[in-house]
Design a protein around this motif. Structure first.
Motif, PDB file in Angstrom:
ATOM      1  N   UNK A 169     -28.452 -37.680 -64.720  1.00  0.00           N
ATOM      2  CA  UNK A 169     -29.087 -38.177 -65.935  1.00  0.00           C
ATOM      3  C   UNK A 169     -28.292 -37.951 -67.222  1.00  0.00           C
ATOM      4  N   UNK A 170     -27.203 -37.190 -67.209  1.00  0.00           N
ATOM      5  CA  UNK A 170     -26.570 -36.720 -68.441  1.00  0.00           C
ATOM      6  C   UNK A 170     -25.659 -37.761 -69.087  1.00  0.00           C
ATOM      7  N   UNK A 171     -26.194 -38.966 -69.282  1.00  0.00           N
ATOM      8  CA  UNK A 171     -25.404 -40.117 -69.726  1.00  0.00           C
ATOM      9  C   UNK A 171     -24.875 -39.968 -71.146  1.00  0.00           C
ATOM     10  N   UNK A 172     -25.567 -39.200 -71.981  1.00  0.00           N
ATOM     11  CA  UNK A 172     -25.187 -39.095 -73.393  1.00  0.00           C
ATOM     12  C   UNK A 172     -23.870 -38.374 -73.605  1.00  0.00           C
ATOM     13  N   UNK A 173     -23.337 -37.694 -72.583  1.00  0.00           N
ATOM     14  CA  UNK A 173     -22.055 -36.999 -72.723  1.00  0.00           C
ATOM     15  C   UNK A 173     -20.866 -37.946 -72.600  1.00  0.00           C
ATOM     16  N   UNK A 174     -21.126 -39.221 -72.344  1.00  0.00           N
ATOM     17  CA  UNK A 174     -20.118 -40.281 -72.413  1.00  0.00           C
ATOM     18  C   UNK A 174     -20.413 -41.084 -73.680  1.00  0.00           C
ATOM     19  N   UNK A 175     -19.606 -40.961 -74.740  1.00  0.00           N
ATOM     20  CA  UNK A 175     -19.899 -41.660 -75.990  1.00  0.00           C
ATOM     21  C   UNK A 175     -20.037 -43.171 -75.830  1.00  0.00           C
ATOM     22  N   UNK A 176     -19.292 -43.764 -74.922  1.00  0.00           N
ATOM     23  CA  UNK A 176     -19.369 -45.205 -74.734  1.00  0.00           C
ATOM     24  C   UNK A 176     -20.722 -45.615 -74.162  1.00  0.00           C
ATOM     25  N   UNK A 177     -21.207 -44.881 -73.191  1.00  0.00           N
ATOM     26  CA  UNK A 177     -22.523 -45.177 -72.639  1.00  0.00           C
ATOM     27  C   UNK A 177     -23.615 -44.950 -73.691  1.00  0.00           C
ATOM     28  N   UNK A 178     -23.462 -43.896 -74.483  1.00  0.00           N
ATOM     29  CA  UNK A 178     -24.462 -43.620 -75.512  1.00  0.00           C
ATOM     30  C   UNK A 178     -24.493 -44.754 -76.528  1.00  0.00           C
ATOM     31  N   UNK A 230     -18.843 -37.014 -68.564  1.00  0.00           N
ATOM     32  CA  UNK A 230     -17.712 -36.594 -69.384  1.00  0.00           C
ATOM     33  C   UNK A 230     -16.456 -36.476 -68.524  1.00  0.00           C
ATOM     34  N   UNK A 231     -16.593 -35.861 -67.355  1.00  0.00           N
ATOM     35  CA  UNK A 231     -15.445 -35.694 -66.460  1.00  0.00           C
ATOM     36  C   UNK A 231     -14.911 -37.037 -66.002  1.00  0.00           C
ATOM     37  N   UNK A 232     -15.809 -37.952 -65.655  1.00  0.00           N
ATOM     38  CA  UNK A 232     -15.383 -39.267 -65.188  1.00  0.00           C
ATOM     39  C   UNK A 232     -14.650 -40.032 -66.282  1.00  0.00           C
ATOM     40  N   UNK A 233     -15.165 -39.978 -67.494  1.00  0.00           N
ATOM     41  CA  UNK A 233     -14.557 -40.757 -68.584  1.00  0.00           C
ATOM     42  C   UNK A 233     -13.175 -40.233 -68.958  1.00  0.00           C
ATOM     43  N   UNK A 234     -12.982 -38.908 -68.888  1.00  0.00           N
ATOM     44  CA  UNK A 234     -11.727 -38.332 -69.362  1.00  0.00           C
ATOM     45  C   UNK A 234     -10.867 -37.781 -68.236  1.00  0.00           C
ATOM     46  N   UNK A 235     -11.115 -38.269 -67.025  1.00  0.00           N
ATOM     47  CA  UNK A 235     -10.275 -37.992 -65.852  1.00  0.00           C
ATOM     48  C   UNK A 235     -10.164 -36.498 -65.563  1.00  0.00           C
ATOM     49  N   UNK A 290     -22.055 -47.057 -83.254  1.00  0.00           N
ATOM     50  CA  UNK A 290     -21.064 -47.374 -82.213  1.00  0.00           C
ATOM     51  C   UNK A 290     -19.654 -47.093 -82.727  1.00  0.00           C
ATOM     52  N   UNK A 291     -19.375 -47.445 -83.962  1.00  0.00           N
ATOM     53  CA  UNK A 291     -18.047 -47.187 -84.528  1.00  0.00           C
ATOM     54  C   UNK A 291     -17.750 -45.687 -84.533  1.00  0.00           C
ATOM     55  N   UNK A 292     -18.732 -44.882 -84.922  1.00  0.00           N
ATOM     56  CA  UNK A 292     -18.557 -43.423 -84.939  1.00  0.00           C
ATOM     57  C   UNK A 292     -18.337 -42.877 -83.530  1.00  0.00           C
ATOM     58  N   UNK A 293     -19.081 -43.407 -82.569  1.00  0.00           N
ATOM     59  CA  UNK A 293     -18.942 -42.940 -81.187  1.00  0.00           C
ATOM     60  C   UNK A 293     -17.604 -43.367 -80.588  1.00  0.00           C
ATOM     61  N   UNK A 294     -17.106 -44.536 -80.975  1.00  0.00           N
ATOM     62  CA  UNK A 294     -15.792 -44.981 -80.520  1.00  0.00           C
ATOM     63  C   UNK A 294     -14.701 -44.066 -81.062  1.00  0.00           C
ATOM     64  N   UNK A 295     -14.863 -43.633 -82.300  1.00  0.00           N
ATOM     65  CA  UNK A 295     -13.912 -42.676 -82.882  1.00  0.00           C
ATOM     66  C   UNK A 295     -13.943 -41.359 -82.107  1.00  0.00           C
TER      67      UNK A 295
END
Length: 310
Positions: free
Chosen positions: A143-152, A214-219, A182-187
């Motif tokens: 459930x911890x989707x918010x730790x990926x800024x793009x998904x959030x 988070x681990x998946x997004x940043x390898x 979204x712009x802030x989260x992309x940054x």
């Protein structure tokens, strides 16, 4: 351990009836009443809703949200809300209240993004039986989707649409604020990509398997001592296995979170000669002066130190 909603059936029936009688999504001051399940969804709703909404949360600051129990008055809040923002499969008590009283006023964040299955997020989970029991109670996905800024950011875009349907007069404002967010989260996403690009190791040893996105997004590779639920007690075999992996990878930092005891992380750290550090899953704030962005940036600093990134 199975946990269910601790609210009398009569209270649920009463609030269901009250929900059926409600004919306005807005309060007396014209603001849209938005009830959120826990902090990250509260953060999104406040940033996107702005002055047009009145946001409340079902999880008190500093409380561990996974197994929150609702009072009858909180179930009443769900029944009376103009929009209910929750994450299906994360908090069984909230899921039950939404099922009883939410109707078409509920916005489920899991329905608008691609989720990671628990087994994929937590490759080092506890015994198969315990994993299945946890899936039965909390759902099959991490459930911890918010730790990926793009998904959030995607959740934010969709939430703006949902708020706009409930309050058409402010729909354009909701959309504009979601775009700014979204712009802030992309940054923020760019800061993580740059900060974690060149590290001495990419194995992330954590007390709680909350960091799969988070681990998946940043390898990175997450090695969780406990499962998705932080209250899961690791077996001696699990502790030994994590200690062995930590030694194999030359781990120097074992991460623990703010809302649960650090004892498990400290046990592994002592075994492998490592230090401990906080990695916050941002399930609830303990510092009133902090917000999602400040905690995520503190996490990035902790990761860069713990993984020895250049």
């Amino acid at each position: 351990m199975m946990r269910r909603l601790a609210v009398p059936a009569a209270a649920l029936l009463l609030t269901s009836a009250l929900a059926g009688c409600s004919d306005s999504a807005n309060g007396d001051d014209g603001k849209l009443d938005v009830v959120t399940a826990f902090y990250p969804l509260q953060f999104l709703s406040e940033r996107i809703g702005g002055e047009a909404v009145r946001v409340s949360t079902l999880t008190k600051p500093g409380a561990e949200p996974h197994d929150v129990e609702l009072t009858a008055s909180q179930v009443g809040e769900v029944a009376d809300a103009g929009v209910i923002v929750y994450l299906n499969g994360f908090q069984p008590a909230v899921d039950d209240a939404v099922k009883q009283n939410g109707g078409d006023r509920a916005f489920d964040a899991t329905s608008v993004i691609e989720m990671i299955p628990r087994a994929e997020a937590d490759d080092h989970a506890e015994e198969e039986g315990a994993e299945h029991a946890e899936e039965e109670e909390h759902g099959p996905n991490d459930p911890h989707v918010w730790l990926d800024p793009e998904r959030l950011a995607t959740i934010g875009d969709k939430l703006a649409e949902r708020l706009g349907k409930a309050d058409p007069d402010h729909a354009a404002d909701f959309t504009a604020r979601a775009a700014t967010l979204r712009t802030e989260l992309t940054t923020l996403d760019g800061e993580f990509k740059t900060g974690l690009a060149d590290c001495a190791r990419r194995e992330l040893v954590t007390s709680h398997s909350a960091f799969g996105y988070l681990a998946s997004r940043y390898e990175l590779t997450q090695i969780g001592i406990t499962g998705i639920d932080p209250e899961t007690e690791p077996s001696p075999q699990r502790l030994a296995a994590v200690a062995a992996e930590a030694k194999e990878h030359g781990t120097t930092t074992i991460f623990f979170e703010t809302l649960v005891s650090p004892k498990v992380a400290e046990t592994i750290a002592k075994e492998v000669g490592a230090q401990t550090a906080v990695l916050d899953p941002i399930e609830g704030l303990t510092d009133a002066s902090a917000d999602y962005f400040s905690v995520m940036r503190a996490n990035l600093t902790a990761l860069k130190l713990g993984l020895e990134c250049k």
